[in-house]
Write a protein that holds these residues in place. Structure first.
Motif, PDB file in Angstrom:
ATOM      1  N   CYS A 132       3.285  -4.482 -10.099  1.00  0.00           N
ATOM      2  CA  CYS A 132       3.441  -6.115  -9.404  1.00  0.00           C
ATOM      3  C   CYS A 132       2.211  -6.705  -8.393  1.00  0.00           C
ATOM      4  O   CYS A 132       2.116  -7.634  -8.238  1.00  0.00           O
ATOM      5  CB  CYS A 132       4.678  -5.718  -8.390  1.00  0.00           C
ATOM      6  SG  CYS A 132       6.257  -5.476  -8.422  1.00  0.00           S
ATOM      7  N   GLN A 133       1.511  -5.686  -7.823  1.00  0.00           N
ATOM      8  CA  GLN A 133       0.023  -5.285  -6.881  1.00  0.00           C
ATOM      9  C   GLN A 133      -1.016  -6.288  -7.932  1.00  0.00           C
ATOM     10  O   GLN A 133      -1.173  -7.495  -8.107  1.00  0.00           O
ATOM     11  CB  GLN A 133      -0.354  -4.227  -6.825  1.00  0.00           C
ATOM     12  CG  GLN A 133       0.340  -3.424  -5.887  1.00  0.00           C
ATOM     13  CD  GLN A 133      -0.352  -2.041  -5.389  1.00  0.00           C
ATOM     14  OE1 GLN A 133      -1.213  -1.642  -5.982  1.00  0.00           O
ATOM     15  NE2 GLN A 133      -0.180  -2.191  -3.271  1.00  0.00           N
ATOM     16  N   ALA A 134      -0.715  -5.808  -9.505  1.00  0.00           N
ATOM     17  CA  ALA A 134      -2.148  -7.123 -10.394  1.00  0.00           C
ATOM     18  C   ALA A 134      -1.470  -8.084 -10.390  1.00  0.00           C
ATOM     19  O   ALA A 134      -2.571  -9.037 -10.358  1.00  0.00           O
ATOM     20  CB  ALA A 134      -1.490  -5.908 -11.718  1.00  0.00           C
ATOM     21  N   LEU A 135       0.193  -8.490 -10.331  1.00  0.00           N
ATOM     22  CA  LEU A 135       0.621 -10.012 -11.254  1.00  0.00           C
ATOM     23  C   LEU A 135       0.597 -10.735  -9.599  1.00  0.00           C
ATOM     24  O   LEU A 135       0.965 -11.790  -9.781  1.00  0.00           O
ATOM     25  CB  LEU A 135       2.040  -9.828 -11.663  1.00  0.00           C
ATOM     26  CG  LEU A 135       1.625  -9.144 -12.955  1.00  0.00           C
ATOM     27  CD1 LEU A 135       3.072  -9.063 -13.379  1.00  0.00           C
ATOM     28  CD2 LEU A 135       0.850 -10.370 -13.778  1.00  0.00           C
ATOM     29  N   ILE A 136       0.721 -10.326  -8.615  1.00  0.00           N
ATOM     30  CA  ILE A 136       1.716 -10.897  -6.917  1.00  0.00           C
ATOM     31  C   ILE A 136       0.591  -9.976  -5.972  1.00  0.00           C
ATOM     32  O   ILE A 136       0.004  -9.422  -5.187  1.00  0.00           O
ATOM     33  CB  ILE A 136       2.732 -10.645  -7.152  1.00  0.00           C
ATOM     34  CG1 ILE A 136       3.530 -10.472  -7.983  1.00  0.00           C
ATOM     35  CG2 ILE A 136       3.661 -11.260  -5.417  1.00  0.00           C
ATOM     36  CD1 ILE A 136       4.806 -10.194  -7.634  1.00  0.00           C
ATOM     37  N   THR A 137       0.342 -11.239  -5.053  1.00  0.00           N
ATOM     38  CA  THR A 137      -0.756 -11.438  -3.955  1.00  0.00           C
ATOM     39  C   THR A 137       0.461 -11.619  -2.968  1.00  0.00           C
ATOM     40  O   THR A 137       0.923 -12.631  -2.641  1.00  0.00           O
ATOM     41  CB  THR A 137      -1.540 -12.168  -3.817  1.00  0.00           C
ATOM     42  OG1 THR A 137      -2.592 -12.184  -5.062  1.00  0.00           O
ATOM     43  CG2 THR A 137      -1.961 -12.174  -2.341  1.00  0.00           C
ATOM     44  N   PHE A 138       1.126 -10.427  -1.981  1.00  0.00           N
ATOM     45  CA  PHE A 138       2.124 -10.352  -0.913  1.00  0.00           C
ATOM     46  C   PHE A 138       1.681  -9.876  -0.054  1.00  0.00           C
ATOM     47  O   PHE A 138      -0.138  -9.711   0.477  1.00  0.00           O
ATOM     48  CB  PHE A 138       3.124 -10.154  -0.965  1.00  0.00           C
ATOM     49  CG  PHE A 138       2.931  -8.633  -2.138  1.00  0.00           C
ATOM     50  CD1 PHE A 138       2.761  -7.100  -0.944  1.00  0.00           C
ATOM     51  CD2 PHE A 138       2.689  -8.225  -3.513  1.00  0.00           C
ATOM     52  CE1 PHE A 138       1.979  -6.144  -2.234  1.00  0.00           C
ATOM     53  CE2 PHE A 138       2.789  -6.725  -3.878  1.00  0.00           C
ATOM     54  CZ  PHE A 138       2.513  -5.663  -3.558  1.00  0.00           C
ATOM     55  N   ARG A 139       2.336 -10.370   1.606  1.00  0.00           N
ATOM     56  CA  ARG A 139       1.920  -9.949   2.734  1.00  0.00           C
ATOM     57  C   ARG A 139       2.213  -8.904   2.994  1.00  0.00           C
ATOM     58  O   ARG A 139       3.198  -8.301   2.822  1.00  0.00           O
ATOM     59  CB  ARG A 139       2.476 -11.074   3.563  1.00  0.00           C
ATOM     60  CG  ARG A 139       1.643 -10.459   4.994  1.00  0.00           C
ATOM     61  CD  ARG A 139       2.103 -11.647   5.935  1.00  0.00           C
ATOM     62  NE  ARG A 139       4.151 -12.012   6.186  1.00  0.00           N
ATOM     63  CZ  ARG A 139       4.863 -11.760   6.749  1.00  0.00           C
ATOM     64  NH1 ARG A 139       4.216 -10.866   8.012  1.00  0.00           N
ATOM     65  NH2 ARG A 139       5.851 -12.143   6.210  1.00  0.00           N
ATOM     66  N   ARG A 140       1.238  -7.409   3.155  1.00  0.00           N
ATOM     67  CA  ARG A 140       2.045  -6.237   3.589  1.00  0.00           C
ATOM     68  C   ARG A 140       2.409  -5.864   4.909  1.00  0.00           C
ATOM     69  O   ARG A 140       3.149  -6.720   6.081  1.00  0.00           O
ATOM     70  CB  ARG A 140       0.654  -5.135   3.904  1.00  0.00           C
ATOM     71  CG  ARG A 140      -0.482  -5.111   2.852  1.00  0.00           C
ATOM     72  CD  ARG A 140      -1.558  -4.269   3.400  1.00  0.00           C
ATOM     73  NE  ARG A 140      -0.908  -3.345   4.329  1.00  0.00           N
ATOM     74  CZ  ARG A 140      -1.788  -2.333   5.351  1.00  0.00           C
ATOM     75  NH1 ARG A 140      -3.209  -2.903   5.861  1.00  0.00           N
ATOM     76  NH2 ARG A 140      -0.694  -0.857   5.542  1.00  0.00           N
ATOM     77  N   GLY A 141       3.635  -5.694   4.816  1.00  0.00           N
ATOM     78  CA  GLY A 141       4.731  -5.311   5.498  1.00  0.00           C
ATOM     79  C   GLY A 141       5.795  -6.205   5.469  1.00  0.00           C
ATOM     80  O   GLY A 141       7.004  -6.092   6.159  1.00  0.00           O
ATOM     81  N   ASP A 142       6.208  -7.156   4.922  1.00  0.00           N
ATOM     82  CA  ASP A 142       6.866  -8.287   4.745  1.00  0.00           C
ATOM     83  C   ASP A 142       8.342  -7.505   4.280  1.00  0.00           C
ATOM     84  O   ASP A 142       8.366  -7.110   3.571  1.00  0.00           O
ATOM     85  CB  ASP A 142       6.179  -9.437   3.718  1.00  0.00           C
ATOM     86  CG  ASP A 142       7.013 -10.789   4.339  1.00  0.00           C
ATOM     87  OD1 ASP A 142       9.336 -10.917   4.261  1.00  0.00           O
ATOM     88  OD2 ASP A 142       6.947 -11.723   3.725  1.00  0.00           O
ATOM     89  N   PRO A 143       8.902  -7.816   4.986  1.00  0.00           N
ATOM     90  CA  PRO A 143      10.518  -7.445   4.573  1.00  0.00           C
ATOM     91  C   PRO A 143      10.935  -7.401   3.856  1.00  0.00           C
ATOM     92  O   PRO A 143      11.599  -6.947   2.758  1.00  0.00           O
ATOM     93  CB  PRO A 143      11.264  -7.866   5.701  1.00  0.00           C
ATOM     94  CG  PRO A 143      10.955  -8.164   7.166  1.00  0.00           C
ATOM     95  CD  PRO A 143       8.720  -8.158   6.172  1.00  0.00           C
ATOM     96  N   ALA A 144      10.822  -9.105   3.122  1.00  0.00           N
ATOM     97  CA  ALA A 144      11.020  -9.360   1.825  1.00  0.00           C
ATOM     98  C   ALA A 144      10.585  -8.689   0.370  1.00  0.00           C
ATOM     99  O   ALA A 144      11.511  -8.675  -0.541  1.00  0.00           O
ATOM    100  CB  ALA A 144      10.481 -10.602   1.773  1.00  0.00           C
ATOM    101  N   VAL A 145       9.396  -8.521   0.976  1.00  0.00           N
ATOM    102  CA  VAL A 145       8.117  -7.978  -0.214  1.00  0.00           C
ATOM    103  C   VAL A 145       8.829  -5.994  -0.104  1.00  0.00           C
ATOM    104  O   VAL A 145       8.765  -6.446  -1.654  1.00  0.00           O
ATOM    105  CB  VAL A 145       6.910  -7.888   0.486  1.00  0.00           C
ATOM    106  CG1 VAL A 145       6.124  -7.195  -0.421  1.00  0.00           C
ATOM    107  CG2 VAL A 145       6.222  -9.179  -0.319  1.00  0.00           C
ATOM    108  N   LEU A 146       9.053  -5.506   0.666  1.00  0.00           N
ATOM    109  CA  LEU A 146       9.877  -4.756   0.479  1.00  0.00           C
ATOM    110  C   LEU A 146      10.825  -4.186   0.118  1.00  0.00           C
ATOM    111  O   LEU A 146      11.222  -3.303  -0.905  1.00  0.00           O
ATOM    112  CB  LEU A 146       9.822  -3.993   1.768  1.00  0.00           C
ATOM    113  CG  LEU A 146       8.966  -3.840   2.976  1.00  0.00           C
ATOM    114  CD1 LEU A 146       8.457  -2.923   4.397  1.00  0.00           C
ATOM    115  CD2 LEU A 146       7.652  -2.816   2.011  1.00  0.00           C
ATOM    116  N   LEU A 147      11.812  -5.017   0.153  1.00  0.00           N
ATOM    117  CA  LEU A 147      12.912  -5.190  -0.923  1.00  0.00           C
ATOM    118  C   LEU A 147      12.823  -5.717  -2.068  1.00  0.00           C
ATOM    119  O   LEU A 147      13.401  -4.827  -3.133  1.00  0.00           O
ATOM    120  CB  LEU A 147      13.982  -6.101   0.147  1.00  0.00           C
ATOM    121  CG  LEU A 147      15.290  -7.037  -0.342  1.00  0.00           C
ATOM    122  CD1 LEU A 147      16.187  -5.061  -0.120  1.00  0.00           C
ATOM    123  CD2 LEU A 147      16.391  -7.753   0.215  1.00  0.00           C
ATOM    124  N   GLY A 148      12.633  -6.664  -2.327  1.00  0.00           N
ATOM    125  CA  GLY A 148      11.911  -6.760  -3.676  1.00  0.00           C
ATOM    126  C   GLY A 148      11.664  -5.928  -4.112  1.00  0.00           C
ATOM    127  O   GLY A 148      12.310  -5.383  -5.316  1.00  0.00           O
TER     128      GLY A 148
END
Length: 376
Positions: free
Chosen positions: A335-351
């Motif tokens: 996921c880290q290789a494919l997607i750039t996301f914001r650390r700690g974002d609840p939506a990211v954590l859940l997904g």
């Protein structure tokens, strides 16, 4: 972390052996009744989740504030897996009385049914990410020589003597390098006869100092199994002791003395030319191991009969702990290789949590089929 299921670890715990305790004769259940086996399954579920949570911090999925607030009990979970593994292997050896051939077949099938596909998947995905996406891969040098490193890891050589090698995208694999050789040593000591037992000494010498240091934790599970068959703790004392171990674990997590103890261990390490690697937390591991032993000893007599009402979901969830333990780091790295996301974002954590759960659910049936074929 440890046939049947894993310790995770496994740490690879034979949950099939645990579940037979419910139907075995009373004499055979003397060392392990069904409520206690369900409790051990709950520990495995909690420990696997603790490892995943710890790696959310390690891989910087959590933000700095979350890392500071959420206890990192990943290492403590692995120590619980080690103790569990020794306990259940001792139970299986005594109650099932397998031959050496059956013991080797069961251990190899259980290890390789998960380790082999996860290792191949990790190498393939990491190589794809490095080659196509240009992702920086930790331990990426191994990707240039898969013909060397894949067999190396399948022989669990990554922690022997001076080696400190972990497969790309498979951070939890380090514990299997301990677990597998503890299985080999146990088999040599318990099943070989006469002069052939000298092979046990050869295995011990081959393991090297790092594996020697953590061996007492695994062996303590063996001794706990034998001890609790002949010793009993009163109900009130058992419940008080069990509660006390949880309080002490919470205090441990709050004050986190492990970094200071690690410095002491590193200063006392006598092999200047050899890295301690994953054994550098040994002093903290021993203290945590004593808490785990006390917790299990008390839980055995604490009367957790209510767990029988939830036996089926506990068994189902515990069946996925080994695959969850190994596969989650692959999912995180992919996921880290494919997607750039914001650390700690609840939506990211859940997904990400849902992706990890889905991967474990999809891969688990495949590993069970592979295990049966490997046994044959």
């Amino acid at each position: 972390m440890a046939g049947g299921r894993t310790d995770a670890g496994g740490v690879l715990l034979d949950t099939a052996a645990l579940s037979t305790a419910a139907t075995a004769p009373a004499a055979a259940r003397a060392g392990l009744d069904k409520p206690f086996s369900l409790y051990l399954d709950l520990v495995r579920i909690a420990a696997a989740c603790a490892v995943v949570m710890a790696h959310f911090g390690y891989f910087r999925i959590f933000d700095d504030r979350q890392i500071a607030r959420i206890a990192d009990l990943g290492r403590e979970a692995v120590i619980a897996f080690f103790v569990l593994s020794g306990f259940v292997i001792a139970y299986s050896a005594e109650q099932r009385k397998p031959t050496l051939r059956e013991y080797v077949s069961a251990r190899c099938a259980r290890l390789y049914s998960v380790a082999l596909p996860m290792l191949l998947l990790a190498f393939a995905l990491a190589a794809l990410a490095a080659g196509v996406l240009g992702t920086q891969v930790s331990d990426g040098y191994q990707l240039r020589k898969p013909w060397l490193y894949i067999p190396f890891h399948l022989l669990f050589l990554g922690e022997l003597w001076g080696f400190v090698e972990t497969p790309p995208w498979l951070l939890p694999y380090w514990s299997l390098n301990y677990e597998a050789w503890y299985y080999v040593l146990f088999g040599a000591v318990c099943y070989l006869k006469g002069r052939m037992r000298l092979l046990g000494a050869a295995v011990f010498a081959l393991m090297g100092p790092k594996l020697w240091l953590l061996l007492p934790l695994w062996v303590s599970g063996v001794f706990l199994y034998r001890w609790q068959k002949t010793h009993r703790i009163g109900l009130c004392a058992a419940r008080a002791g069990w509660s006390a171990t949880l309080v002490l674990l919470a205090i441990w997590a709050w004050y986190d003395p492990e970094p200071a103890l690690r410095k002491v261990a590193l200063a006392a390490w006598p092999f200047s030319g050899m890295r301690m690697g994953s054994a550098d937390r040994v002093l903290a591991d021993y203290l945590v191991g004593m808490l785990v032993l006390a917790n299990f000893a008390c839980a055995r007599h604490a009367g957790f009969g209510l767990l029988l009402r939830a036996a089926r979901p506990i068994r189902v969830l515990s069946a996925h702990t080994f695959i969850l333990y190994l596969s989650h780091s692959i999912v995180i790295c992919a996921c880290q290789a494919l997607i750039t996301f914001r650390r700690g974002d609840p939506a990211v954590l859940l997904g990400l949590a849902l992706a990890i759960i889905l991967a474990a659910a999809v891969l688990q049936p495949f590993t069970e089929v592979l295990q049966r074929r490997l046994r044959r």
